[in-house]
Design a protein around this motif. Structure first.
Motif, PDB file in Angstrom:
ATOM      1  N   GLU A 564       0.816  -1.215   0.000  1.00 37.83           N
ATOM      2  CA  GLU A 564       0.000   0.000   0.000  1.00 37.83           C
ATOM      3  C   GLU A 564       0.845   1.260   0.000  1.00 37.83           C
ATOM      4  O   GLU A 564       0.497   2.243  -0.664  1.00 37.83           O
ATOM      5  N   ASP A 565       1.961   1.253   0.746  1.00 38.39           N
ATOM      6  CA  ASP A 565       2.769   2.468   0.780  1.00 38.39           C
ATOM      7  C   ASP A 565       3.394   2.761  -0.584  1.00 38.39           C
ATOM      8  O   ASP A 565       3.530   3.919  -0.992  1.00 38.39           O
ATOM      9  N   GLU A 566       3.745   1.716  -1.333  1.00 37.37           N
ATOM     10  CA  GLU A 566       4.298   1.927  -2.674  1.00 37.37           C
ATOM     11  C   GLU A 566       3.207   2.370  -3.645  1.00 37.37           C
ATOM     12  O   GLU A 566       3.433   3.236  -4.497  1.00 37.37           O
ATOM     13  N   ASP A 568       0.643   4.066  -2.794  1.00 42.35           N
ATOM     14  CA  ASP A 568       0.388   5.467  -2.433  1.00 42.35           C
ATOM     15  C   ASP A 568       1.441   6.392  -3.040  1.00 42.35           C
ATOM     16  O   ASP A 568       1.127   7.510  -3.472  1.00 42.35           O
ATOM     17  N   LEU A 569       2.696   5.942  -3.059  1.00 45.09           N
ATOM     18  CA  LEU A 569       3.763   6.752  -3.649  1.00 45.09           C
ATOM     19  C   LEU A 569       3.522   6.954  -5.143  1.00 45.09           C
ATOM     20  O   LEU A 569       3.644   8.076  -5.659  1.00 45.09           O
TER      21      LEU A 569
END
Length: 713
Positions: A564-566, A568-569
């Motif tokens: 998810e963090d990637e 989001d990036l």
């Protein structure tokens, strides 16, 4: 001279030939000015062709098929030439000997009986003698004068039979139009002898050399008309993926096998019936557009320019819808047709090239593959091109994607049969395969490959695989923006941008982009960078481009299995991909508030670096001449100011103002070090209190130049 009330001074179309003969039979007064009979014939032919052209365009507007109308116009020109021939033959009758023979032969598009409203006429005046006789010279000259009086643009040659065959054997450019030649008027037996000898003495002779010649001509033509088939003002006839590419494959087939028509591709196993049907649909659509270009221009023109696009969209009954204007829908349809023509003819030509070159058998290709090491996904090398190891692999999504990964990682081209197989098996790429780990792994390997990601992605797009695997990308394939800023379709622009990043990554842009080149290998998340570039424009045509694009990009990344963090990036980069260029070009970089706002939005040096690379690639990929040194300097200034703020760990206005003041003082010191003491004293008096914005807006060389100019005043 013809009297105004002469009963033969006008004629119906059916009587044109008899009318021309009668005109030529009339005596002309010795003191009559000009050639009244020739002028009368030219006027009649001009009116006849204008009426035929008007009737064809009326039928076109009513929905008639342009290829059918092209044959109608060719038939009308046949009749006009036959009338001109009859006129000239009657005029020169006293010069003819028993041995004189001449045939009027149509060449090129006229030979194919395909004519747009204002097409040129290419023809051969074929004689039976090595040197033209007084009769044949007079006949040729009279015909040409009549046609020029009509206002037709003529390409012509006069040659003897033996010379025509000899030149055709030695020159592919002379042979090509003769492959589709047909007799129009004159000695039919002489023309038939030419066609028989061309068939016997040139067909299938050195087919590989003829193919190579035609492909070289094609490449040169593409370079002249625009190397991409996705230019937003395409050349419908000569551009990449245009009508000439279709004609080229027909010429090659005619020369190699003596068979006319693109249906030969089916017979020879080069394309499927469905693929040839796609070519026919594309051909018909391009002919509709070409007819309207000629009609609206009132002359021969082949470019679908911005000023014509709205009217042609209206004439072809395109409507706004799906977030696209009628013009954008017209152009999307055109570019999808051009993609079909370009990809299918390229695959067919590559297969022919390999066949003519007597490529090694499959077993030899497998041997080479083993010698060079195992390729991922069971891919092998055949004839210097990548192919599936076994036919059943063509229907497996992971093997399809492995093919493109191997191309990107190894730098090889893909076998045309393999590309064709990928296109035929697109339905196997479904929702399940879009998230299947092995398939995703191969896709990401192709996207982020060090060697050749751009070429591999183009092949993937050409076969329809890229848009099928990433539906978000699929909706922008062939999409345009109706403005004069963008040179390419959205998908072509995106792939150009990927290639710019690859060039920076491989050290090919150190001079043009020193900043990005200095830190691109320090970017930790290469995968997110390339995904963001690939998806940066997927929101076009859906309202707020950046917001819609960010949502679509995040969904695509999660489907690919990214954390998810990637995801989001990637979504952040897509949603802010215009932020840096807008800030650099539209805001005052000497204002602390500008840098404060931008630094807070970016938040980290990693994001800042990625944004620099994406911004450069996005601007460069728009088209030639869009990138310049001024834009580069603005981006470098914004980067350095923001980097200083982010490294200091503070993004408040006071801290930013201090950073800007420090840079301004450094610029003043640098200037004083480069000028004389006397000039330095004057500078302190005149420039000492200049605003910080001045010192940040210009580089050191500009400061020195300003100072010396002020000193000389």
């Amino acid at each position: 001279m013809i009297a105004q009330d002469d009963p033969i001074a006008s004629a119906a179309p059916d009587d044109l030939i008899a009318y021309a003969w009668a005109l030529a039979s009339q005596p002309t007064a010795a003191d009559a000015p000009g050639d009244g009979a020739r002028s009368a014939l030219a006027a009649q032919l001009k009116a006849f062709l204008a009426a035929e052209r008007a009737a064809a365009l009326a039928a076109l507007d009513a929905g008639a098929s342009a290829p059918v109308l092209a044959k109608r116009l060719a038939a009308a020109h046949d009749l006009a030439l036959q009338a001109a021939f009859a006129f000239a033959e009657r005029r020169a009758v006293d010069l003819k000997s028993a041995q004189d023979r001449l045939a009027l032969v149509a060449l090129g598009g006229f030979g194919r009986a395909e004519m747009a409203p204002f097409s040129d006429l290419d023809m051969l005046f074929l004689t039976n003698k090595a040197k033209p006789s007084p009769w044949s010279e007079t006949l040729t000259e009279t015909i040409l004068y009549v046609l020029w009086d009509v206002g037709l643009k003529i390409g012509h040659a006069q040659r003897g039979l033996d010379e025509s065959v000899r030149l055709a054997r030695g020159d592919a450019q002379i042979l090509t139009p003769l492959l589709e030649a047909r007799a129009i008027a004159g000695d039919a037996d002489l023309a038939a002898t030419l066609f028989t000898r061309i068939e016997a003495e040139t067909i299938a002779a050195d087919a590989g050399a003829f193919l190579a010649s035609k492909l070289a001509e094609r490449d040169a033509r593409h370079e002249k008309a625009g190397a991409s088939r996705f230019l937003v003002e395409p050349n419908v006839k000569d551009g990449k993926g245009g009508l000439r590419d279709l004609q080229t494959i027909v010429w090659i087939l005619r020369h190699a096998y003596g068979e006319a028509g693109i249906e030969t591709l089916i017979k020879r196993g080069l394309l499927t019936a469905r693929e040839v049907a796609r070519l026919r649909l594309a051909e018909r659509f391009m002919w509709q557009i070409r007819f309207w270009i000629h009609a609206l221009r009132g002359r021969a023109d082949e470019r679908l320019t911005f000023d014509l696009q709205p009217e042609i969209a209206r004439r072809l009954r395109f409507r706004d819808g799906g977030g696209l204007s009628s013009v954008e829908r017209l152009m999307k349809r055109y570019f999808l047709a051009a993609r079909d023509v370009g990809s299918l003819t390229r695959w067919a030509c590559a297969a022919l090239e390999q066949d003519f070159a007597k490529s090694p058998p499959r077993a030899f290709g497998d041997f080479v593959a083993k010698a060079m090491g195992r390729l991922p996904g069971g891919i092998v090398l055949r004839g210097g091109r990548l192919d599936f190891e076994a036919p059943e692999h063509e229907r497996k999504p992971d093997r399809i994607m492995a093919l493109f990964a191997a191309a990107a990682l190894r730098g090889y081209d893909i076998h045309p049969a393999a590309l064709s197989a990928c296109a035929r098996n697109l339905p196997v790429i479904d929702d399940a395969s879009r998230g299947e780990p092995k398939t995703v792994q191969y896709f990401l390997s192709a996207l982020t490959a060090q060697r050749a990601p751009g070429q591999s992605l183009r092949r993937m797009n050409e076969a329809g695989v890229l848009g099928r695997f990433l539906p978000e990308f699929g909706r922008i394939v062939g999409q345009t923006q109706f403005n004069m800023y963008h040179h390419f379709t959205v998908d072509e622009h995106t792939l150009n941008a990927i290639e710019v990043i690859s060039d920076i990554d491989n050290g090919r842009c150190v001079k043009e982009h020193p900043l990005a080149s200095s830190f691109i290998h320090s970017i930790r998340n290469r995968r997110a960078l390339f995904l963001a570039m690939l998806l940066h424009d997927v929101g076009k045509g859906k309202g707020d481009q950046q917001a819609e694009g960010a949502r679509a990009a995040r969904a695509a990344c999660l489907r690919l299995g990214l954390p998810e963090d990637e995801a989001d990036l990637v979504a952040w980069l897509v949603g802010r991909h215009l932020l840096m260029s807008d800030t650099a070009q539209k805001r005052d970089l000497g204002d602390p508030a500008t840098i404060t706002t931008f630094a807070r939005e970016v938040g980290s040096i990693e994001r800042l670096r990625m944004l620099v690379v994406i911004t450069i690639a996005d601007i460069r990929a728009v088209g030639p001449g869009i990138w310049n040194g001024w834009k580069g300097q603005l981006l470098r200034d914004l980067f350095r100011l923001t980097e200083a703020a982010l490294r200091g760990g503070r993004t408040d206005s006071g801290e930013i103002a201090q950073i800007l003041d420090d840079r301004a003082r450094a610029a003043r010191r640098a200037l004083r070090a480069q000028v004389s003491n006397e000039t330095a004293a004057q500078l302190r008096a005149e420039f000492g209190n200049s605003e910080t914005a001045y010192w940040l807006a210009f580089d050191a060389a500009a400061h020195v130049w300003h100072a010396r100019e002020a000193d000389s005043m």
